[in-house]
Design an enzyme around this catalytic site. Structure first.
Site, mmCIF file in Angstrom:
data_model
loop_
_atom_site.group_PDB
_atom_site.id
_atom_site.type_symbol
_atom_site.label_atom_id
_atom_site.label_comp_id
_atom_site.label_asym_id
_atom_site.label_seq_id
_atom_site.Cartn_x
_atom_site.Cartn_y
_atom_site.Cartn_z
ATOM 1 N N GLU A 1 69.668 72.834 -7.564
ATOM 2 C CA GLU A 1 68.980 71.668 -8.142
ATOM 3 C C GLU A 1 67.466 71.795 -8.059
ATOM 4 O O GLU A 1 66.742 71.057 -8.734
ATOM 5 C CB GLU A 1 69.452 70.380 -7.447
ATOM 6 N N HIS B 1 70.155 75.916 -3.002
ATOM 7 C CA HIS B 1 69.866 74.663 -3.703
ATOM 8 C C HIS B 1 69.587 74.909 -5.187
ATOM 9 O O HIS B 1 68.430 75.019 -5.588
ATOM 10 C CB HIS B 1 68.626 73.999 -3.092
ATOM 11 N N CYS C 1 74.246 73.699 0.283
ATOM 12 C CA CYS C 1 73.643 73.838 1.606
ATOM 13 C C CYS C 1 74.403 72.984 2.622
ATOM 14 O O CYS C 1 75.473 73.370 3.066
ATOM 15 C CB CYS C 1 72.147 73.528 1.550
#
Length: 198
Positions: free
Chosen positions: A179, A177, A81
């Protein structure tokens, strides 16, 4: 196979989540807040956050030029991002004068900040990703997209007709994202890139 030491820029964003994902993908991970820590790592993840804020924190912490130098010398990097925005060579809608996002120039792409809209326009969905059999669950939060990719840039994924994941040599970037999900395939890809096997 060795365990590369992968730093996560820990000025803002999902530092802990990236550290965990990298460990689960087989890397030795550590937060990076100072130049000495940057000098210790074999690769770097730049997490999400707010691109103008992270740019100016890099300046305040005297990390901007050392990071540019390490990237120019071939330090592998992955940007998620905001990290994609900062790794770009050109940023559209970079911010207001004096508070712009500052490009690191590591990937030959032009990105548009907040291309998918404001925070309320955030979304997630499954997208195809080059080299992966099953789709990736992609979480987009005020995400950028790639307006232009240079000749040496491989587009790995698209959403809404725009590139949202790219690779150039040992540089990897996603507008989303990974994660924030339990899927570690993107982090595994980066660790494999660092190890020279992808």
């Amino acid at each position: 196979m060795s365990f590369p030491r992968v730093g996560v820029l820990a000025l803002q964003g999902d530092t802990r989540e990236h550290l965990t994902a990298l460990r689960e993908a087989g890397a030795d991970s550590m937060p990076v807040r100072r130049r000495g820590e940057l000098d210790e790592v074999d690769a770097l993840v730049i997490p999400g956050g707010e691109s103008t804020t992270i740019s100016h924190l890099l300046l305040d912490c005297e990390l901007l030029e050392p990071l540019r130098a390490r990237l120019a010398d071939g330090l592998p990097a992955y940007g998620a991002c905001t990290g994609m925005i900062l790794l770009a060579s050109e940023i559209l809608d970079a911010g207001v004068c004096g508070r712009e996002a500052l490009p690191l120039g590591a990937i030959d792409i032009t990105v548009r900040r907040n291309a998918f809209g404001r925070q309320v326009d955030s979304f997630e969905g499954d997208i195809g990703f080059a080299g992966l059999v099953d789709p990736v669950r992609a979480v987009f939060i005020r995400a950028p997209w790639v307006e232009r990719a240079g000749d040496g840039v491989q587009v790995l994924a698209q959403a809404a007709g725009h590139a949202v994941a790219v690779r150039q040599g040992s540089m990897l970037a996603t507008a989303f994202h990974p994660e924030m999900t339990s899927d570690r395939r993107i982090h595994q890809l980066f660790v494999d890139i660092v190890n020279g096997i992808a």
